[in-house]
Design a protein around this motif. Structure first.
Motif, PDB file in Angstrom:
ATOM      1  N   GLU A 117     -40.683 -37.412 -51.410  1.00 10.63           N
ATOM      2  CA  GLU A 117     -40.740 -38.625 -50.581  1.00 10.63           C
ATOM      3  C   GLU A 117     -41.802 -39.544 -51.154  1.00 10.63           C
ATOM      4  OE1 GLU A 117     -41.397 -39.875 -45.869  1.00 10.63           O
ATOM      5  OE2 GLU A 117     -41.147 -37.771 -46.448  1.00 10.63           O
ATOM      6  N   GLU A 118     -41.477 -40.803 -51.270  1.00 14.91           N
ATOM      7  CA  GLU A 118     -42.448 -41.767 -51.773  1.00 14.91           C
ATOM      8  C   GLU A 118     -42.492 -42.959 -50.818  1.00 14.91           C
ATOM      9  OE1 GLU A 118     -39.622 -43.995 -55.051  1.00 14.91           O
ATOM     10  OE2 GLU A 118     -40.722 -42.209 -55.693  1.00 14.91           O
ATOM     11  N   ALA A 174     -49.545 -46.708 -53.298  1.00 15.48           N
ATOM     12  CA  ALA A 174     -48.387 -45.822 -53.423  1.00 15.48           C
ATOM     13  C   ALA A 174     -48.814 -44.407 -53.064  1.00 15.48           C
ATOM     14  CB  ALA A 174     -47.836 -45.856 -54.840  1.00 15.48           C
ATOM     15  N   LYS A 185     -43.505 -39.307 -60.981  1.00 13.99           N
ATOM     16  CA  LYS A 185     -42.328 -38.515 -61.366  1.00 13.99           C
ATOM     17  C   LYS A 185     -42.444 -38.020 -62.803  1.00 13.99           C
ATOM     18  CE  LYS A 185     -39.136 -40.654 -58.102  1.00 13.99           C
ATOM     19  NZ  LYS A 185     -37.998 -41.578 -57.901  1.00 13.99           N
ATOM     20  N   VAL A 234     -45.284 -34.389 -52.338  1.00 16.05           N
ATOM     21  CA  VAL A 234     -44.879 -33.564 -53.489  1.00 16.05           C
ATOM     22  C   VAL A 234     -44.719 -32.117 -53.039  1.00 16.05           C
ATOM     23  CG1 VAL A 234     -45.691 -32.610 -55.692  1.00 16.05           C
ATOM     24  CG2 VAL A 234     -45.923 -35.059 -55.219  1.00 16.05           C
ATOM     25  N   VAL A 241     -41.316 -34.842 -56.635  1.00 11.64           N
ATOM     26  CA  VAL A 241     -41.570 -35.830 -55.584  1.00 11.64           C
ATOM     27  C   VAL A 241     -40.392 -35.782 -54.617  1.00 11.64           C
ATOM     28  CG1 VAL A 241     -41.843 -38.281 -55.057  1.00 11.64           C
ATOM     29  CG2 VAL A 241     -42.942 -37.323 -57.086  1.00 11.64           C
ATOM     30  N   ALA A 254     -47.163 -40.276 -52.294  1.00 13.85           N
ATOM     31  CA  ALA A 254     -45.978 -39.418 -52.416  1.00 13.85           C
ATOM     32  C   ALA A 254     -46.215 -38.059 -51.761  1.00 13.85           C
ATOM     33  CB  ALA A 254     -45.607 -39.212 -53.887  1.00 13.85           C
ATOM     34  N   PHE A 261     -44.897 -44.917 -58.765  1.00 14.22           N
ATOM     35  CA  PHE A 261     -43.896 -43.897 -58.454  1.00 14.22           C
ATOM     36  C   PHE A 261     -43.283 -43.328 -59.730  1.00 14.22           C
ATOM     37  CE2 PHE A 261     -43.533 -46.602 -54.507  1.00 14.22           C
ATOM     38  CZ  PHE A 261     -44.251 -45.719 -53.711  1.00 14.22           C
TER      39      PHE A 261
END
Length: 452
Positions: free
Chosen positions: A101-102, A110, A84, A114, A99, A112, A80
């Motif tokens: 929502e992750e 992981a 970012k 974007v 980003v 995300a 994460f």
């Protein structure tokens, strides 16, 4: 489904379009607005908004926001943080990526959501260019080519500026605004939201073993191991009946130990048991469950198609086994693909496909085990039961679980499996009967062997 016209003024129009609608179909629909309309935002097949323009009318500059589902292209210690950082200085002065929502993902580690703000339309970014821009930042954009499936894909450079992304690529145009153009905004698609929620659920499953109930036993089951099903109860009942006078039982592909421990519990200690599995985590879990229940079993880490090998045989009971039970992987690759397409693998258990899929036909595991036991029988006959002793006792039973399927009451896979087993064992394993559950569904087959 038809597109929904969100706004139209002068030479511009904005519509919400169904996912997977092709540019050709969208333009055919746009022709109902009048002649000369063209696509300015291209046509990502993940749904979202589409910008249309009349070629005969000058159009103002329009800005939009693309939503993308991304994962790091390479494994990162802090995925994460990497995402970012990769987007902090993204693009030029008129572009911004962030980003929004992750989540921890069951399949990708992981993941995300974007958002990329950029000019859209003439001279602006197209969906494929947005995907390529993410790739240049070290992020792979997911594809959802079918329900319940996902993969991280790199897109190739478009040969034409108007070329669209591959079907199912996770990029949507979710907002548009400009001079004289009111803001049109839509949330990400329900399909994306469902996928994200399922990935979170799957990740949570994989962080901890779950407890499952089977035949009155409470068993810990690692997330990637096969969870015990009620369909296996009929196999336990058949084995307990065969072992009511005592004996030795071998569970091939024991997993968490469900079959083995339920049989041991059902025979009240008069039976000795061995669980064998190729997966070290499964063997460890079987031992742990046995200890929790106060049951004594032997466990062996080995391939069940190599029972007669010099490396494996010394780890098994010296006197052989009276009953062998096995619930092997029995789906074909085509069956698994059809299952994923119809119900999706993301909303269910986190079981690894290796616990479910046997191979191209679905019969491979049955055949491998049967061939191995037949080799052992033939070798034992040649040496007239002299040491080393066979895996099997002088006479005994083999119980295989089978898939009932949609016609389980009137003939599912049991007949096909029985024929494959008898052929693979060269007739040394003799089919006796189909094992049914209380609802008359086919759940297994019973075979016999004996030295002659």
């Amino acid at each position: 489904m038809e597109p929904v016209l969100e706004w139209r003024q002068g030479g511009l129009a904005v519509c919400s379009k169904p996912a997977a609608m092709s540019p050709e179909k969208l333009l055919a629909w746009a022709s109902t607005l009048g002649a000369g309309w063209e696509l300015r935002s291209c046509c990502s097949s993940s749904g979202g908004l589409a910008l249309l323009a009349d070629k005969a009318v000058p159009t103002p500059k329009v800005r939009g926001t693309y939503a993308l589902l991304v994962v790091p292209q390479e494994t990162k210690e802090d995925p994460f943080g990497f995402m970012k950082d990769a987007l902090e200085f993204f693009g030029g002065p008129e572009e911004e990526a962030r980003v929004v929502e992750e989540i921890m993902s069951g399949h990708f580690g992981a993941l995300a959501l974007v958002e990329l703000d950029a000019a859209v339309g003439s001279g602006g970014k197209l969906p494929k260019e947005a995907v390529l821009a993410m790739q240049e930042a070290g992020l792979a954009v997911l594809r959802l080519p079918g329900r319940g499936k996902a993969e991280a894909k790199r897109s190739s450079k478009p040969s034409e500026p108007s070329e669209d992304v591959l079907p199912g690529t996770c990029v949507q145009l979710v907002s548009l605004q400009g001079a004289g153009v009111p803001r049109c905004q839509r949330p990400i698609s329900a399909k994306w939201r469902s996928f994200l929620e399922a990935e979170q659920k799957l990740a949570a499953q994989r962080r901890r073993p779950e407890e499952a109930s089977f035949c009155g036993l409470k068993l810990l089951v690692p997330s990637e191991q096969l969870r015990p099903r009620n369909a296996s109860v009929a196999l336990v009942q058949a084995a307990v009946e065969l072992l009511k006078s005592g004996g030795r039982v071998l569970d091939l592909g024991c997993g968490c130990g469900a079959l083995l421990l339920a049989i041991r519990q059902g025979t009240e200690g008069s039976v000795s048991g061995t669980g064998l599995d190729l997966d070290e985590e499964a063997v460890t879990c079987c031992r742990a469950n046995a200890a929790r229940l106060g049951l004594q079993v032997n466990t062996v880490l080995a391939d069940f198609a190599q029972l007669d090998s010099p490396e494996v045989r010394p780890q098994l009971e010296a006197e052989g086994y009276d009953v062998i039970v096995c619930n092997p992987p029995y789906r074909s690759t085509a069956q698994q693909e059809a299952y994923d397409a119809s119900v999706g693998s993301f909303g269910g258990y986190a079981e690894h496909s290796k616990t479910l899929v046997a191979g191209e036909t679905g019969l491979e595991m049955y055949q491998a085990i049967s061939s191995c036991l037949a080799r052992d029988l033939m070798a034992a006959q040649k040496r007239l039961l002299a040491p080393p002793k066979p895996v099997l006792s002088l006479a005994g039973s083999l119980i295989f679980q089978v898939e009932a399927g949609s016609h389980g009451r009137r003939g599912g896979m049991a007949g096909k499996v029985a024929a494959a087993v008898q052929a693979a064992s060269q007739g040394m394993l003799s089919f006796q009967r189909i094992i049914e559950d209380e609802n008359k569904m086919e759940r297994g087959i019973l075979l016999k062997w004996s030295f002659t």
